[in-house]
Write an enzyme that holds these catalytic residues in place. Structure first.
Site, mmCIF file in Angstrom:
data_model
loop_
_atom_site.group_PDB
_atom_site.id
_atom_site.type_symbol
_atom_site.label_atom_id
_atom_site.label_comp_id
_atom_site.label_asym_id
_atom_site.label_seq_id
_atom_site.Cartn_x
_atom_site.Cartn_y
_atom_site.Cartn_z
ATOM 1 N N ASN A 18 0.642 -1.191 0.073
ATOM 2 C CA ASN A 18 -0.023 0.054 -0.099
ATOM 3 C C ASN A 18 0.865 1.272 -0.029
ATOM 4 O OD1 ASN A 18 -1.424 2.142 0.562
ATOM 5 N ND2 ASN A 18 -2.796 1.233 2.521
ATOM 6 N N ARG B 94 -2.422 -2.095 -3.609
ATOM 7 C CA ARG B 94 -3.592 -1.446 -3.442
ATOM 8 C C ARG B 94 -3.706 -0.031 -4.052
ATOM 9 N NH1 ARG B 94 -5.202 3.087 0.848
ATOM 10 N NH2 ARG B 94 -7.441 3.120 0.569
ATOM 11 N N HIS C 263 -13.221 2.523 -0.033
ATOM 12 C CA HIS C 263 -13.252 1.453 0.880
ATOM 13 C C HIS C 263 -13.749 0.146 0.388
ATOM 14 C CE1 HIS C 263 -13.769 4.910 4.078
ATOM 15 N NE2 HIS C 263 -12.452 4.467 4.174
ATOM 16 N N ARG D 129 -12.729 15.355 7.715
ATOM 17 C CA ARG D 129 -13.496 15.771 6.427
ATOM 18 C C ARG D 129 -15.048 16.192 6.789
ATOM 19 N NH1 ARG D 129 -11.928 10.318 3.317
ATOM 20 N NH2 ARG D 129 -9.901 10.357 4.132
ATOM 21 N N GLU E 84 -8.183 -5.428 4.974
ATOM 22 C CA GLU E 84 -8.006 -5.053 3.582
ATOM 23 C C GLU E 84 -6.811 -5.974 2.783
ATOM 24 O OE1 GLU E 84 -8.899 -1.234 5.019
ATOM 25 O OE2 GLU E 84 -9.531 -0.587 3.065
#
Ligand code: ADP
Length: 400
Positions: free
Chosen positions: A8, A91, A180, A241, A386
């Site tokens: 990643n 990823r 996601h 956010r 993940e």
């Protein structure tokens, strides 16, 4: 043993895990940070051994070289040679409409990921640096790209279009993609296994609640809707956010507060959400501590977050015509019992026969069911993974 290296890559970091997909065990893992800086550092951990190193890493290829050196170290490594790495899974954040599935990496795949850079300007170039670094160091090892956006490609047009002039979609690719996806797909699959019924027609809402958060829903394991949009800014309020706001606030603030496009972008991405409302921080543990000590704005941030999740669950239930299971996952979803409690209170009308005591007493990060036996809609905590999902996809595609 079938070892898959999961990578990643960020712009200055590279997280890695070596996973044996036969046993699904993590053999070793770590992170290289501050790549491109003279003070780079790297960590490496395997059963019974961990090390932190400081050494300059000029680029991602040098970081990969160091990772390979650590993995093959005669004393503290876990494999004898890089040839024992069967494949590498990367990823990749944005696959646009080009990738509804994970893909074997070749020149055409790389070109397609490059074409998606305008959609993921922060992430895709970094992901590509990780891919280039691995290709340089492991030229004969097959590699697979696993996209955060593939899951969202399951959505029907009415769910992914924005009601802007159609040309915004045709000319600029403006639509809901969702993020996601690897996590939503992974916990959805696990939930289907737990329900132990044929997947067809099963309606599931998955709540990935972490630093970044999104809710998604699926029927029969195929995404029907998801709360993040063109970018990961849409949907729930998150650590820093804003999530969804009236879009007219943007030109309004630009004019009233004399903000540039870049400034309002940073305002919404880095200064808003839990941090912006509370003034305390973005970490839910800090927010609860403050709220429990009487900080009204910390409590407001938590209430706003939970209300937003609740509203999405309700709207997705309406969209799917019911809901058979709700899943909580990621840092907050797996660990924060009080947030789950606030979200779930009042959802009995969906058929959730909740065991609230069990939820509040649940240890952190464990898989569990929160509803009582025979609940019409079942609620689960399912830890996400993940990296494992990427490793599985990589093995399926690269070693077929
Ligand atoms: P990311 O989106 O960065 O992958 P994670 O899914 O790891 O984030 O979630 C990180 C967040 O999870 C932290 O910011 C914190 O708010 C929350 N978190 C982690 N552990 C706990 C805990 N024990 N209780 C409450 N919140 C937690």
């Amino acid at each position: 043993m079938t070892n898959i290296l999961v990578v990643n890559a960020g712009s200055s970091s590279l997280k890695y895990q070596l996973i044996d997909v036969d046993t699904e065990n993590v053999i070793a893992k770590g992170i290289c940070e501050r790549i491109g800086d003279s003070h780079s550092n790297a960590s490496y951990k395997r059963a019974g051994y961990a090390v932190e190193l400081e050494q300059p890493l000029g680029n991602h290829a040098e970081a990969v070289a160091l990772v390979l050196q650590l993995l093959t170290d005669p004393e503290n490594g876990v494999v004898h040679s890089p040839s024992e790495i069967a494949a590498v899974g990367h990823r990749v954040v944005h696959g646009g409409e080009r990738f509804a599935q994970s893909a074997l990496i070749d020149d055409a795949c790389i070109a397609a990921i490059e074409e998606c850079i305008p959609l993921g300007p922060l992430h895709n170039p970094a992901n590509l640096m990780g891919i280039a670094g691995c290709r340089e160091m492991l030229p004969n090892t097959p590699m697979v790209a696993v996209f955060d956006t593939s899951w969202g490609q399951g959505m029907a047009r009415a769910a992914y279009m924005y009601a802007l002039p159609y040309e915004a979609y045709e000319k600029h690719g403006v639509r809901r993609y969702g993020f996601h996806g690897t996590s939503h797909a992974y916990v959805t699959q696990k939930c289907l296994e737990k329900l132990d019924v044929p997947a067809e027609g099963v309606k599931i809402v998955t709540c990935h609640l972490g630093n970044g958060s999104s809710v998604s829903c699926s029927v029969g394991g195929r995404c029907v809707d998801t709360s993040m949009g063109l970018t990961p800014l849409e949907g729930l309020p998150m650590g820093t956010r804003s999530g969804s706001i009236d879009p007219a606030i943007i030109p309004y603030l630009m004019e009233r507060a004399q903000m540039s496009a870049a400034e309002i972008d940073a305002y919404m991405n880095k200064k808003s959400g839990m941090l912006g409302i509370s003034g305390v921080g973005s970490d839910f543990r800090d927010l609860w501590k403050a709220a429990n000590a009487g900080n009204d704005r910390a409590r407001l941030a938590l209430d706003m977050f939970c209300l937003s999740v609740k509203k999405l669950i309700g709207s997705y239930a309406a969209e799917m015509g019911g809901v058979d299971a709700i899943v909580f996952t990621a840092g907050v979803g797996e660990n924060d019992q009080a947030v789950r409690d606030l979200i779930l209170r009042g959802l009995e009308f969906l058929g959730c026969d909740m065991d609230y005591e069990k939820n509040l007493a649940l240890p952190k990060g464990v898989e569990a069911e929160l509803t009582r036996p025979n609940s019409r809609c079942r609620v689960f905590v399912i830890p996400t993974n993940e990296e494992l999902a990427i490793a599985r996809d990589t093995a399926r595609i690269a070693l077929a």
